[in-house]
Scaffold this motif. Structure first.
Motif, PDB file in Angstrom:
ATOM      1  N   PRO A   1       0.809  -1.227   0.000  1.00 35.96           N
ATOM      2  CA  PRO A   1       0.000   0.000   0.000  1.00 35.96           C
ATOM      3  C   PRO A   1       0.840   1.274   0.000  1.00 35.96           C
ATOM      4  O   PRO A   1       0.423   2.290  -0.561  1.00 35.96           O
ATOM      5  CB  PRO A   1      -0.831  -0.119   1.281  1.00 35.96           C
ATOM      6  N   VAL A   2       2.021   1.206   0.593  1.00 40.18           N
ATOM      7  CA  VAL A   2       2.897   2.385   0.618  1.00 40.18           C
ATOM      8  C   VAL A   2       3.465   2.639  -0.768  1.00 40.18           C
ATOM      9  O   VAL A   2       3.504   3.779  -1.252  1.00 40.18           O
ATOM     10  CB  VAL A   2       4.037   2.193   1.644  1.00 40.18           C
TER      11      VAL A   2
ATOM     12  N   GLU B   1       2.151   1.872  -3.560  1.00 39.67           N
ATOM     13  CA  GLU B   1       1.098   2.356  -4.452  1.00 39.67           C
ATOM     14  C   GLU B   1       0.837   3.843  -4.272  1.00 39.67           C
ATOM     15  O   GLU B   1       0.341   4.508  -5.188  1.00 39.67           O
ATOM     16  CB  GLU B   1      -0.193   1.576  -4.188  1.00 39.67           C
ATOM     17  N   SER B   2       1.166   4.375  -3.094  1.00 37.61           N
ATOM     18  CA  SER B   2       0.825   5.761  -2.770  1.00 37.61           C
ATOM     19  C   SER B   2       1.999   6.723  -2.879  1.00 37.61           C
ATOM     20  O   SER B   2       1.795   7.924  -3.052  1.00 37.61           O
ATOM     21  CB  SER B   2       0.254   5.834  -1.345  1.00 37.61           C
ATOM     22  N   PHE B   3       3.227   6.211  -2.763  1.00 39.89           N
ATOM     23  CA  PHE B   3       4.395   7.093  -2.740  1.00 39.89           C
ATOM     24  C   PHE B   3       5.500   6.560  -3.643  1.00 39.89           C
ATOM     25  O   PHE B   3       5.737   5.355  -3.703  1.00 39.89           O
ATOM     26  CB  PHE B   3       4.951   7.232  -1.312  1.00 39.89           C
TER      27      PHE B   3
ATOM     28  N   HIS C   1       7.135   7.868   5.089  1.00 38.65           N
ATOM     29  CA  HIS C   1       5.883   7.509   4.443  1.00 38.65           C
ATOM     30  C   HIS C   1       5.175   6.351   5.154  1.00 38.65           C
ATOM     31  O   HIS C   1       3.987   6.114   4.929  1.00 38.65           O
ATOM     32  CB  HIS C   1       6.137   7.130   2.986  1.00 38.65           C
TER      33      HIS C   1
ATOM     34  N   GLY D   1      -0.896  11.529   4.429  1.00 39.86           N
ATOM     35  CA  GLY D   1      -1.242  10.332   3.665  1.00 39.86           C
ATOM     36  C   GLY D   1      -0.409   9.120   4.012  1.00 39.86           C
ATOM     37  O   GLY D   1      -0.586   8.055   3.405  1.00 39.86           O
TER      38      GLY D   1
ATOM     39  N   ARG E   1      -4.169   4.965   7.988  1.00 40.91           N
ATOM     40  CA  ARG E   1      -3.625   5.986   7.083  1.00 40.91           C
ATOM     41  C   ARG E   1      -4.014   7.377   7.551  1.00 40.91           C
ATOM     42  O   ARG E   1      -5.169   7.629   7.907  1.00 40.91           O
ATOM     43  CB  ARG E   1      -4.110   5.763   5.656  1.00 40.91           C
TER      44      ARG E   1
ATOM     45  N   GLU F   1      -4.499  13.037   3.768  1.00 47.72           N
ATOM     46  CA  GLU F   1      -3.502  13.655   2.885  1.00 47.72           C
ATOM     47  C   GLU F   1      -3.514  15.166   3.042  1.00 47.72           C
ATOM     48  O   GLU F   1      -4.514  15.746   3.420  1.00 47.72           O
ATOM     49  CB  GLU F   1      -3.792  13.264   1.428  1.00 47.72           C
TER      50      GLU F   1
END
Length: 265
Positions: free
Chosen positions: A33-34, A36-38, A106, A134, A262, A265
């Motif tokens: 998941p990290v 995918e986001s950063f 992150h 986020g 989470r 953001e």
């Protein structure tokens, strides 16, 4: 009692390990998941210990920082990552007072951590402070099946200590997890729990006793020295009578749970 992490670091690493396939599943559940986001995420683990969760993340090439109050634990991890730790920093520091700027990471990871801290609220606030908007907080813990021979031996020890006038208190870890969840929900956050791996450990009665003797479980730390040895001597007598084959392994079903939270953001 005063904990001697120099003594227990290698014993902890020897007895509190995950099978390779389990380690891989835990690492995937954290990094996916990290990732995918950063882009190029940076991970921080609080109470990194000997690296049973951190090392598989390091091996995948991510930037990783581990903090622990025990230099002995960190030294064990340094040996593990020798040659692959180019993107790793291991720092002797307290989770309740992190030496990092706001929004530096992150993802923050804490495995079997909160119950070790009376003022866990400080560590939780510090984790949120160093997380980027986020960012993810990952809490992790092992859960053993309720009925197994290891638990039976521990329960007998609790009974022996009770006869000596001492109440062995257990379950602090689960109670603390509930407190932390409540605190996060009061902040408007939405923690999500998931079992990410299951496995069977074969453990002998002798190994169960050695783990108690090494005080590797936090519930053993409060047992006074004057009761610790006599109670274990009595327990050894019971174990030898109950398990004629001290090196006969018994299965312990385990699962690993991750709680992911989470930040906005």
């Amino acid at each position: 009692m005063t904990l001697n992490f120099v003594r227990i670091a290698y014993a902890y690493d020897r007895t509190r390990y995950h099978p390779p396939e389990v380690s891989g599943k835990i690492a995937t559940a954290i990094v996916s998941p990290v990732e995918e986001s950063f882009r190029e995420p940076v991970f921080l683990e609080l109470g990194v210990g000997t690296g049973r969760v951190g090392v598989p993340i390091v091996a995948r090439g991510y930037r990783f920082v581990g903090v622990d109050v025990s230099p002995s634990m960190l030294e064990v991890m340094r040996h593990k990552i020798a040659g692959v730790g180019r993107k790793v920093r291991l720092i002797e520091a307290d989770a309740r007072e992190l030496p990092f700027e706001r929004g530096s990471f992150h993802a923050v990871i804490g495995v079997h951590l909160w119950h070790l801290l009376d003022d866990w609220q400080r560590a939780l606030l510090e984790a949120f402070r160093v997380l980027a908007p986020g960012g993810f907080l990952f809490e992790g813990w092992d859960v053993a099946a309720a009925e197994n021979e290891d638990w039976r031996i521990q329960e007998k020890w609790r009974e022996i200590l009770g006869e000596m006038g001492f109440e062995l208190k257990r379950g602090r870890h689960q109670r603390r997890l509930a407190e932390v969840r409540q605190a996060m929900e009061q902040l408007g956050l939405e923690p999500v729990e998931e079992t990410v791996a299951e496995w069977i450990e074969e453990r002998t009665p002798r190994q169960s006793m050695e783990i108690l003797e090494e005080r590797l479980y936090s519930f053993t730390w409060g047992v006074p020295e004057e009761l610790f040895r006599p109670s274990l001597d009595a327990l050894w007598e019971w174990v030898r009578d109950t398990y004629p084959e001290l090196d006969q392994p018994h299965p312990i079903p385990w699962r690993f749970v991750i709680r992911r939270t989470r930040l906005p953001e």
